[in-house]
Scaffold this motif. Structure first.
Motif, PDB file in Angstrom:
ATOM      1  N   TRP D  80      55.347 104.705  42.880  1.00 31.09           N
ATOM      2  CA  TRP D  80      55.092 104.697  41.879  1.00 31.09           C
ATOM      3  C   TRP D  80      53.193 104.755  41.065  1.00 31.09           C
ATOM      4  O   TRP D  80      53.053 105.588  41.183  1.00 31.09           O
ATOM      5  N   THR D  81      53.061 103.836  41.149  1.00 29.76           N
ATOM      6  CA  THR D  81      51.539 103.765  41.263  1.00 29.76           C
ATOM      7  C   THR D  81      50.807 104.812  42.270  1.00 29.76           C
ATOM      8  O   THR D  81      50.703 104.970  43.585  1.00 29.76           O
ATOM      9  N   SER D  82      49.370 105.611  41.883  1.00 31.99           N
ATOM     10  CA  SER D  82      48.694 106.038  42.731  1.00 31.99           C
ATOM     11  C   SER D  82      48.139 105.313  43.247  1.00 31.99           C
ATOM     12  O   SER D  82      48.146 106.404  44.819  1.00 31.99           O
ATOM     13  N   TYR D 101      56.956 112.010  45.946  1.00 32.84           N
ATOM     14  CA  TYR D 101      56.212 111.015  44.699  1.00 32.84           C
ATOM     15  C   TYR D 101      56.884 111.691  43.543  1.00 32.84           C
ATOM     16  O   TYR D 101      56.297 112.945  43.134  1.00 32.84           O
ATOM     17  N   VAL D 103      56.579 110.453  39.705  1.00 30.51           N
ATOM     18  CA  VAL D 103      55.377 110.350  38.878  1.00 30.51           C
ATOM     19  C   VAL D 103      54.616 111.193  38.412  1.00 30.51           C
ATOM     20  O   VAL D 103      52.963 111.589  39.168  1.00 30.51           O
ATOM     21  N   GLN D 104      54.631 110.807  37.307  1.00 27.04           N
ATOM     22  CA  GLN D 104      53.355 111.572  36.361  1.00 27.04           C
ATOM     23  C   GLN D 104      52.162 111.130  37.417  1.00 27.04           C
ATOM     24  O   GLN D 104      52.053 109.769  37.690  1.00 27.04           O
ATOM     25  N   TYR D 105      51.442 111.996  37.371  1.00 28.45           N
ATOM     26  CA  TYR D 105      49.219 111.094  38.057  1.00 28.45           C
ATOM     27  C   TYR D 105      48.745 112.203  37.913  1.00 28.45           C
ATOM     28  O   TYR D 105      48.200 113.252  37.046  1.00 28.45           O
ATOM     29  N   GLU D 106      47.253 111.378  38.631  1.00 19.95           N
ATOM     30  CA  GLU D 106      46.284 112.376  37.729  1.00 19.95           C
ATOM     31  C   GLU D 106      45.763 113.337  38.509  1.00 19.95           C
ATOM     32  O   GLU D 106      44.741 113.805  37.902  1.00 19.95           O
ATOM     33  N   TYR D 148      42.530 102.131  35.345  1.00 22.09           N
ATOM     34  CA  TYR D 148      42.149 102.562  36.653  1.00 22.09           C
ATOM     35  C   TYR D 148      42.535 104.036  36.554  1.00 22.09           C
ATOM     36  O   TYR D 148      42.143 104.696  35.906  1.00 22.09           O
ATOM     37  N   TYR D 150      44.353 106.467  37.105  1.00 17.59           N
ATOM     38  CA  TYR D 150      44.960 107.858  36.823  1.00 17.59           C
ATOM     39  C   TYR D 150      44.551 108.033  34.915  1.00 17.59           C
ATOM     40  O   TYR D 150      44.623 108.972  34.266  1.00 17.59           O
ATOM     41  N   ASN D 208      49.841 101.554  30.427  1.00 16.05           N
ATOM     42  CA  ASN D 208      50.613 101.465  31.471  1.00 16.05           C
ATOM     43  C   ASN D 208      50.899 100.500  31.404  1.00 16.05           C
ATOM     44  O   ASN D 208      50.712  99.236  31.318  1.00 16.05           O
TER      45      ASN D 208
HETATM   46  N1  LIG Z   1      50.082 107.908  38.924  1.00 17.30           N
HETATM   47  C1  LIG Z   1      50.693 106.829  38.176  1.00 17.30           C
HETATM   48  N2  LIG Z   1      50.934 106.740  37.163  1.00 17.30           N
HETATM   49  O1  LIG Z   1      50.158 105.946  38.241  1.00 17.30           O
END
Ligand SMILES: NC(N)=O
Ligand SMILES: Nc1ncnc2c1ncn2[C@@H]1O[C@H](COP(=O)(O)OP(=O)(O)OP(=O)(O)O)[C@@H](O)[C@H]1O
Ligand SMILES: Nc1ncnc2c1ncn2[C@@H]1O[C@H](COP(=O)(O)OP(=O)(O)OP(=O)(O)O)[C@@H](O)[C@H]1O
Ligand SMILES: [Mg+2]
Ligand SMILES: [Mg+2]
Lengths: 248, 231, 538, 405, 404
Positions: D80-82, D101, D103-106, D148, D150, D208
């Motif tokens: 989930w987390t980057s 993967y 989840v939306q991410y940066e 963080y 993202y 988040n």
């Molecule tokens: N990719 C995220 N939301 O950490």
């Protein structure tokens, strides 16, 4: 009063705790090589006086000198111990998870910094010294016993042993015979007299037989200052001492 | 009143008591003497319930105590002045005394006047923390605290240690008074021979975890008894 | 747009001048019916405007419902209803009369969508409609809305309302709303200067907002007047901001206090390094959830009392868990304080996972009862009710504990037992009982803290983890074993945090607080309220 | 023992991320279950291998290695987390396996072994800002995020974007808070103050997880209405809102590629089956779940196309695969390993659902290398032969970022 | 007393066996991994090498903690910080080794700096392209932090829980600081995507095996050094300070220096553990600073047996292997298993695995020596009930207490 020639010099010392004056303008001088017995009612300030000398408690006012020249109020406990003031506590405290032998070993006179300790090897000399002390305190058969497992009286002896091991110039001995049998008390008196030949000693005791045995000058403290001073007979003849301390 | 029979106690593998038998009767002062490390404290602590005996029994007023916890023993009337005082350091003197209220009925929850008569210093220092007192003052507090419980059996482990002579005399008087007026049993461990000789109705001498002699106080002058007390 | 407004104004004049507008019901119905065919928000908005333009108070009902998203039309015949949905069924109400006219499955209906812009329009329209309401509170709200979205077209309506108004405070708001409208109009400079003064005198954030934005649009004397009025407001707001920081600090402090106070007992007094403390807080929060859930499904009327019901329950539940923990585990560890860390850490893992298994890993909804919702204004400072109650509550808990601790026999026994268990037993104190109930008390207190914290934080299996470090920090910072220390520690950390935050930001602020704690402990190695003297070393 | 195709599920079931990731594990189990009902894959049953990386980033790497080396899975769905993704990347590269993967991410990443089925910034953040600017007339911006990578990256991109649209620097306020921040009083007040400068103000929230609940509670209690200062969030979905009383929050916005409320037959069907599978009529669905649905279906299709689960073959065959998404269209896997998605802006409703108020007219291709960051605007990724490069520099005309010379 | 000495020999023997095993593993495991074909029964899979290598680093960290906690009574709840700092120092070296192979191809700046628009390398990254420099920093940075922190704290006589809490505050502050992208350490994502170490590919089996061997040797060295320290006079002093700090002062020792030395040595050991850990797991990020991580180290140590040399190693291996195993086989319930393990350990193995073993052996031997009928002695491993009775009976603990 001149400081020179004294081993311990207290003048006008006062200390209070939350407004209670435990030591009140106390003056006390001990000559080099002298042994002094200190008596006085419970709460007179005897232990507090030792706390001040050993750096545990800082006086609010007054002078405290060691050896005529060193201002003890400017030093901390370790410094003071290194200068040659050793102490036996009223409530015996020994290193509980060390053996009797190691308790003594850590107390033996010698350098007190880290690296020497790290690379230290026990010398024959030290071993002999420890054996000697174990003999004196009669814990030879308990040398491998942990401090924690000693009985009360045995801890008292171990404390005395640790004091001997330090070989200090000035010994402060707080109630050494509490919890000892009469025979042991006599033994202790002999031991202290022996030590006093080469050292300066301050002994605090409530046991008058013991004090008599020591046969030295006696100071009676009361409410933080000296009430009476002189030979035991002189002091115990003092009405005030009888009143507050000895009882009728 | 108190009967200890055939008590043995071990610390790990080390044996501290070896078949001790001892009685303490109401209205009597029973003294236990012995050199350092012979097991006096171990015996007292077994009686009040701090140690569990390996074997043997402790009975109080005819009831076996072996299974009961220290607080039940206290509630049944045993109070204890330990060696080393063990006052509650952060509680005030008054609160220290009041801890003795626990086994008492609500109506009895006061501090008996004779405690302050005996130890006037406690009255002066009611608000001070127990731990701040001097050694001797703490010892007085420990005795005073035990008296608050109105015990039937008072167990004293070297109560005179560190106490000034005048108060030792007072304690002696008090113990006698308690024996005579209240008729309680007193079990006293002492090193201070004179004190013992003066007070004791009966003396027990211990050596290496055993009672080696039992008899009247006068026996203390016998050389075969003295032998156990010399170095 | 302007055309619509003009019509609106006309009708409004008509409506407020006292002549009762004969509502043409069929026309209204037709307009409302248009909602079913509006293709986008813009078209919906036009319908709203024209409804408002009727000036007929009955449209309030449908506008309100629309704003709340409760207007739908039946797919089969495009009739518009106000609906009230429950579990897939919807009750249908007539949009004009409000009478219940039937029921339908939600799938047979299409909702008339609203968005923020639309809601804003409804709000404005609503304001003009309610300026003449018999209820002064409603009139005041109308005036305030008109102040925030000033419309020159409303000046005359406001004038009329002002003339009729007899409640002084409402009148003042209307005058301010009028001033705002004046600023937006093309009236002469003198009028505007007077308006700026009126707005400046109002002195709150929305006034500031108006002035600042006007300042950007104007020039010359007007600009200067607006600027100085804005500066005046800003300086008062700055003072209020400082006060607000203190309040925020106290409020954060009270949260910390609540989180820590149970620990002040289990750890501070009993010496148990209770890593499961946070989970006790969590249990309290979940108890609240369960209580609210039951209330929601079975006794909706009791919702406002949910916290009062949850409070004793949380105390009991968490206290019981504490009791079990003490009897089953902690009691074997007295005299070995460090091992309590290992064991309670184990317990905390188990409890977390247990809650995760039972309630699922996600947040659970715990609502604020009405008396804990929203805020009230104290000068320029918004004080939220939930925070206020938490402050009050935390202090009450503190006082209660202080009483138990220092004034009751139990408190005395607690302190004696933790100081020297063996000797306490010889004083006849039932040490197991005291231990168990002391630990249960500490846990129960943590539980009721959970009830309070559920009002500001999320109720999830991690809830406890979020507080454990802060709690230990507070107890230790204040001085172990001293309840006052915990109070002062919590408050000072809270206030410190809130004063640093605006300058350093939340992250750096927190780092700074930690560094200051480290430095502070160097100065006072036994915490803020350090006990001194022999008694401590003994 | 019948032979199965193993699928790894690498989502935290404990620790701080369990709150979000557990549902995705359930989703995967559900999807695998459904697929098996349909007869499995290549004639074999699928078998889920679930492990718990416990929100512990190095443990993610360990567990990924375990899934691949010990359990011999054919593909992994997870993270989930980057940072968890970053932690497992080298493992997937080294052992040559596949990660989906969700989840939306940066953005700023395209790796051969990873398929990004969540949104890149251009599939979420930028359309949301456009909406606020055009439809709500917002002129002043608060970019509030958890501190963080993202949020930091997304905000960097947004800042550049807003400035390119003529927003002045003083009209942008950036604020970062720590993970799990729970005391929002000061920040909400700051937002209020920032919003009283006479310009329409909005908050773009990249806050988040856990911190959101107390944030929204504070917003509601301080009375910040969506009509006055709307908040648009990128990390708040139906799941997060389930923990909140949303009545006071009606009108605040979220931007995603999927909402549970989307009214399509595919979605209705999916929700119904999901509720049945979980035996919980209140279970909600959310965007990362849909991403897994898409990713899973793409993988199935690619495996069928390749006729093997061999990662190399699947990596080649999956590009161009297009599967129905739940919002009524098709999503396709692009050569940059990102997918096409519609962008939806929704307003929060009193029932905790999102109501779509705006939607892109077509699908948006995920842009892995942002056009608004100076060092990445020249980069593209294309994993098809012959380019087969995740960071091809179109200016320099070569693979490997900038190139050294 | 003979038994004691004999037993002391036993403890020493155990230490040397441990060192021997570690050195043996350093040689044998790489051989079994590289030289044997994967289908051989003796082949050690790379997966195992990486996993066990990681555990060895944890073991070194636990050993470091035990030096200060077990032997000196300093319950550090911030040892993870030293581990992480060592890890970051190594991570920075590994980042610099990437060179222009990063996604943006920038030869100097790591990727995370490029996409956050950093223009040049911050000064504190200088030098990390050199291995020797990084290697020094691995020890220097944690050592220096520990030295400065300890210098102030011990001099101010901060002890017990107060010390524990400020160590926790320290690691927590570092956690928050390293989270900040502005710090220049990659923020939450930390440092990843390593390519080479000393010119060898970090992902290659041979490199992995080499790092494994290095970890085993480092741990063996750590064991030896700890053993040497503990058995010196200084070691006795350390224990004396743990039991009665103020008493040591009155015989002339300076407990602050005694503690400072141990604390610094321990931090350096932790730093080295962190440095070896990073190339094996491939990432270092602020999560390593999390207070919970440091608490876990305490727990490994407690499980294995505080105040013994082998205990922390056994504890670290046991708990981490348990965690690896449970998270794989019981993904949804492993916390119950792990939590239960901790609870059971405290209840049934109150001195930890090794401590309990020692205790049991000691009692056994002593009893034999005392030639007592077994029924007369207290049971070796008392049941919980009995222990409660003892605990309440003995008031204070017979075992050493920390300073608080
Ligand atoms: N990719 C995220 N939301 O950490
Ligand atoms: N920290 C403190 N706070 C308050 N009072 C204290 C403190 N320390 C000592 N006192 C008081 O100071 C007085 C002197 O105590 P001190 O221990 O020196 O007496 P002492 O002469 O050694 O008595 P004893 O013969 O009973 O050992 C006592 O009344 C004691 O209660
Ligand atoms: N916890 C313990 N573990 C092991 N041995 C112990 C323990 N406590 C006491 N002992 C040993 O048991 C013996 C009896 O001790 P005890 O304290 O009962 O002696 P005592 O007669 O009260 O002596 P004193 O007059 O010195 O107070 C001593 O030899 C002592 O070393
Ligand atoms: Mg004294
Ligand atoms: Mg004794």
């Amino acid at each position: 009063m001149s400081k020179s020639g004294t081993i311990l010099y207290l003048d006008g010392v006062s200390v209070s705790f939350d407004g209670f004056r435990a030591i009140n303008n106390l003056s006390l001088v001990l000559d080099r090589g002298e042994m002094r017995a200190i008596i006085g009612p419970n709460g007179a300030g005897k232990t507090t006086m030792m706390d001040i000398v050993t750096g545990k408690t800082k006086p609010d006012s007054g002078e405290v000198y060691f050896n005529g020249e060193i201002d003890l109020t400017r030093h901390d406990e370790a410094d003071i111990a290194m200068m040659g003031i050793g102490r036996k506590f009223q409530k015996p405290t020994v290193f509980e998870s060390h053996t009797v032998e190691d308790n003594l070993m850590l107390s033996l006179k010698g350098p007190r910094s880290i690296f020497p300790a790290l690379f230290h090897r026990k010398t024959a000399d030290e071993a002999r010294r420890i054996d000697d002390i174990l003999g004196i305190i009669r814990l030879g058969d308990k040398r491998h016993m942990l401090g924690a497992n000693l009985s009360h009286g045995q801890k008292q002896w171990l404390e005395i042993g640790m004091l001997l091991a330090q070989d200090p110039k000035l010994l402060l001995v707080d109630e050494p015979v509490a919890g000892m049998t009469d025979a042991e008390t006599e033994e202790t008196a002999r031991l202290l007299k022996d030590i006093a030949k080469t050292h300066s000693v301050v002994v605090v005791e409530h046991d008058m037989h013991f004090v008599r045995e020591l046969g030295v000058k006696v100071t009676c403290l009361h409410e933080g200052s000296v009430l009476s001073e002189g030979t035991l007979d002189f002091v115990s003849a003092d009405d005030r001492v009888v009143e507050v301390y000895l009882g009728r | 009143m108190l009967e200890v029979s055939n008590a043995t106690l071990h610390y790990g593998a080390a044996q501290a008591l070896r078949g001790v038998t001892l009685n303490a009767d109401a209205g009597k002062i029973t003294c236990v003497l012995g050199r350092n490390g012979v097991g006096k404290t171990s015996l007292m602590r077994s009686i009040v319930g701090h140690h569990r005996l390996t074997s043997g029994t402790v009975a109080f007023e005819g009831k076996a105590l072996d299974r009961s916890a220290a607080y039940d023993r206290a509630r049944s009337g045993i109070s204890f002045v330990p060696q080393g005082r063990e006052v509650f350091p952060l509680l005030s003197v008054k609160e220290n005394l009041e801890t003795g209220f626990a086994p008492l009925k609500r109506a009895d929850r006061n501090i008996p006047e004779h405690v302050f008569e005996l130890f006037p210093v406690l009255k002066q220092m009611l608000g001070r923390r127990g731990g701040d007192l001097s050694g001797g003052q703490q010892q007085q507090l420990a005795i005073g605290r035990a008296l608050v419980m109105r015990p039937k059996l008072l167990v004293l482990d070297e109560p005179t240690e560190g106490i000034q002579p005048s108060i030792i005399k007072d304690i002696g008087r008090a113990i006698r008074y308690l024996r005579d007026s209240a008729g309680i049993a007193i079990l006293l461990v002492e090193q201070y021979l004179d004190f013992c000789r003066e007070l004791a109705d009966e003396v027990n001498i211990m050596d290496r975890g055993m009672i080696v002699h039992t008899g009247p106080a006068e026996d203390l002058d016998k050389p075969e008894v003295r032998r156990f007390l010399t170095v | 747009m302007t055309f619509l407004r003009a019509i609106g104004l006309l009708i409004l004049l008509f409506a407020t001048s006292g002549a009762s507008a004969q509502s043409n019901e069929t026309a209204l119905r037709e307009t409302i019916g248009g909602l079913s065919s509006a293709k986008n928000f813009r078209e919906t908005e036009e319908i709203v405007r024209s409804l408002g333009a009727t000036g007929d108070p009955v449209v309030g009902r449908v506008l309100n419902a629309l704003s709340d998203g409760n207007v739908s039309f039946r797919k089969s015949d495009n009739t518009v209803f106000i609906v009230s949905e429950r579990a897939g069924r919807a009750k249908l109400f007539d949009p004009i009369s409000g009478d219940e006219v039937g029921e339908a499955a939600t799938t047979e209906l299409t909702k008339v969508k609203v968005n923020n812009g639309l809601r804003r329009s409804i709000r404005e329209v609503f304001a003009t409609l309610t300026l003449g309401s018999p209820n002064p509170a409603v009139r005041q709200r109308a005036a305030d809305t008109m102040f925030i979205s000033p419309d020159p077209a409303a000046i005359e309506g406001l004038d009329a309302a002002i003339a009729k108004e007899d409640v002084a405070s409402v009148k003042e708001r209307m005058i301010q709303a009028r001033a705002a409208a004046v600023l937006a109009s093309d009236l002469p400079e003198a009028d505007k200067l007077a308006a700026i003064e009126v707005i400046g005198a109002r002195g709150d954030r929305s006034a500031l907002s108006l002035l600042v934005s006007y300042q950007g649009r104007s020039e010359g004397a007007l600009r200067e007047a607006a600027a100085s009025a804005a500066a005046g407001i800003e300086s008062t707001i700055a003072v209020w901001n400082a006060a607000q920081n203190v309040w925020y600090g106290i409020s954060l402090g009270s949260v910390l206090l609540l989180a820590a106070i149970g620990l002040a007992i289990t750890f501070g007094v009993m010496g148990v390094i209770n890593m499961a403390h946070g989970e006790m807080v969590m249990i309290g929060a979940y108890t609240t959830f369960v209580v609210q859930n039951i209330i929601r499904t079975s006794y909706p009327g009791l919702f406002d009392y949910s916290l009062a019901i949850a409070l004793p329950l949380a105390f009991l539940v968490a206290g019981f868990v504490g009791l079990v923990m003490e009897r089953g585990l902690i009691r074997f560890l007295y005299g070995r304080p460090l091992e309590t860390l290992l064991a309670t850490w184990g317990v905390s893992l188990v409890l977390q996972q247990l809650v995760r298994t039972i309630f699922g890993p996600t947040n659970r909804e715990v609502g604020n009862p009405s008396w804990m919702s929203g805020s009230f204004q104290l000068g320029e400072m918004a004080i939220t009710w939930n925070r206020l109650w938490i402050v009050v509550f935390s202090l009450a808990v503190f006082v209660l504990l202080l009483y138990i601790f220092n004034r009751t026999a139990w408190g005395l026994q607690m302190r004696a037992v933790t100081a020297n268990r063996r000797m306490a037993a010889s004083m006849g104190i039932r040490t197991p009982w005291v231990d168990a109930f002391t630990f249960a008390l500490g846990s129960g207190i943590a539980g009721i803290a959970g009830v309070a914290l559920s009002q500001v934080d999320n109720v999830s299996p991690d809830l406890g983890q979020g507080y454990i470090i802060d709690s230990f920090m507070v107890v230790v910072f204040g001085g172990v074993g001293n309840l006052w220390g915990t109070l002062v520690g919590a408050m000072s950390l809270g206030i410190l945090n809130k004063f640093l935050e605006p300058y350093a930001g939340a992250v750096l602020g927190k780092i700074l607080v930690l560094v200051l704690i480290i430095l502070f402990i160097q100065k006072r190695p036994r915490g803020l309220f350090a006990l001194k003297g022999r008694a401590v070393e003994a | 023992q019948e032979e199965t195709i193993k699928v790894g599920i690498l989502h935290s079931l404990s620790g701080t991320m369990a709150i979000s990731e557990t549902t995705l594990k359930d989703t995967m189990l559900f999807l695998i279950d459904e697929q098996n009902k349909k007869g499995g894959l290549l004639g074999k049953k699928l078998e889920a291998v679930v492990v718990d990386p416990a929100s512990d980033w190095p443990l993610f790497a360990e567990k990924a290695r375990e899934l691949i080396s010990v359990n011999k899975v054919s593909a992994v769905f997870g993270c989930w987390t980057s940072v968890s993704r970053k932690s497992v990347l080298p493992v997937f590269e080294e052992l040559n396996n596949i990660l989906f993967y969700p989840v939306q991410y940066e953005g700023e990443e395209s790796q051969r072994n990873v398929f990004y089925t969540g949104a890149a910034p251009n599939q979420q953040a930028i359309p949301a800002v456009d909406y606020l600017m055009n439809d709500e007339g917002v002129e002043r911006w608060v970019l509030a995020g958890t501190d963080y990578v993202y949020p930091q990256t997304t905000n960097k991109i947004l800042q550049a974007y807003l400035e390119s649209k003529g927003v002045a620097k003083e009209d942008i306020m950036v604020n970062y808070t720590p993970f799990g921040h729970s005391d929002w009083q000061t920040i909400v007040t700051d937002i209020k103050n920032f919003g009283s400068a006479g310009k329409k103000t909005a908050v773009v929230s990249t806050i988040n997880g856990d911190a959101n609940v107390p944030f929204y509670k504070e917003l509601a209690n301080q009375g910040i209405k969506a009509e006055d200062i709307p908040v648009v969030a990128f990390s708040v979905g139906e799941e997060e809102l389930a923990g909140l009383d949303t009545a006071p929050l009606v009108g605040h916005l979220t931007a995603w590629n999927y909402f549970q409320s989307v009214d399509t037959p595919e979605n209705a069907d999916f929700i119904a089956k999901w509720k049945e599978y979980t035996k919980n009529p209140d279970r909600v669905t959310n965007d990362p779940m849909e991403a897994h649905v898409i990713g899973f279906n793409m993988w199935i299709k690619a495996v069928e196309k390749a006729g093997t689960t061999e990662p190399d073959a699947v990596i080649d065959s999956i590009i161009g695969v297009s599967v129905p998404n739940l919002t009524g269209g098709y999503s396709a896997m692009m050569p940059n390993h990102h997918i096409t998605k519609p962008v939806l802006i929704g307003e929060i409703q009193a029932d905790g659902q999102m109501e779509t108020v705006w939607q892109t007219s077509g699908l948006v291709v995920g842009d892995e290398w942002s056009d608004y960051l100076p060092d990445s605007k020249d980069l593209i990724a294309d994993w098809r032969a012959p380019m087969s490069c995740g960071n091809f520099n179109v200016a320099a005309g070569k693979c490997g970022g900038k190139g050294t010379n | 007393m003979i038994t004691r000495r004999f037993f002391a020999n036993g403890a020493d023997r155990r230490v040397f066996i441990t060192i021997g095993l570690l050195l043996g593993a350093a040689i044998v495991v790489p051989i079994l991994n590289i030289a044997l074909p994967p289908d051989s029964a003796f082949h050690v899979p790379s997966y195992m090498v990486a996993l066990v290598g990681k555990y060895l680093c944890f073991a070194l960290l636990a050993l470091a903690l035990d030096l200060v906690w077990g032997y000196c009574g300093i319950l550090s709840l911030g040892h993870g910080a030293f581990f992480a700092l060592g890890g970051y120092a190594m991570g920075m070296y590994l980042m610099r080794q990437i060179g222009d192979r990063g996604v943006y191809g920038n030869p100097i700046l790591p990727d995370f700096m490029v996409f956050l628009n950093w223009k040049e390398l911050p000064w504190f990254w200088y030098g990390f392209d050199q291995f020797w420099f990084a290697a020094i920093m691995v020890m220097l940075v944690p050592g220096l932090l520990a030295f400065v922190f300890g210098w102030f704290a011990f001099r101010s006589r901060v002890t017990g829980v107060y010390l524990s809490i400020i160590t926790q505050a320290m690691t927590y502050a570092l956690l928050l600081a390293f989270f900040r992208n502005d710090m220049g350490f990659g923020g939450n994502n930390g440092l990843t995507d390593f390519k080479d170490i000393l010119g060898f590919n970090v992902q290659a089996n041979t490199t992995r095996s080499a790092i494994f061997a290095a970890s085993a040797v480092a741990l063996a060295l750590g064991v030896f050094i700890t053993w040497a320290i503990i058995n010196s006079k200084y070691g006795k002093l350390l224990i004396a300070v743990r039991d009665a700090e103020s008493r040591t002062r009155f015989i002339g020792w300076r407990p602050e220096n005694v503690k400072l030395f141990a604390f610094t040595v321990s931090a350096v050991m932790a730093g080295i553990a962190g440095a070896l850990y990073v190339p094996q797991v491939g990432i270092i990020n602020p999560g390593e600073f999390a207070p919970a991580n440091s608490i876990e180290v305490v727990i490994w140590t407690a499980v294995g047996g505080r105040g013994t040399i082998v205990g922390p190693i056994v504890g670290a291996l046991l708990v981490n292997a348990g965690k690896s195993w449970f998270t794989g086989v019981l993904p949804e319930y492993w916390l119950f298993a792990l939590g239960g393990l901790f609870i059971a350990t405290t209840l049934f193995l109150p001195r930890g695995v090794i401590g309990m073993w020692d205790h049991w052996m000691a009692t056994h031997r002593e009893r034999k020596a005392a030639a007592l009928p077994p029924s007369a002695g207290a049971p070796a491993a008392p049941t919980p009930q009995q222990r409660e009775w003892q605990a309440s009976a003995t008031g204070g603990a017979p075992e050493p207490q920390p300073a608080e």
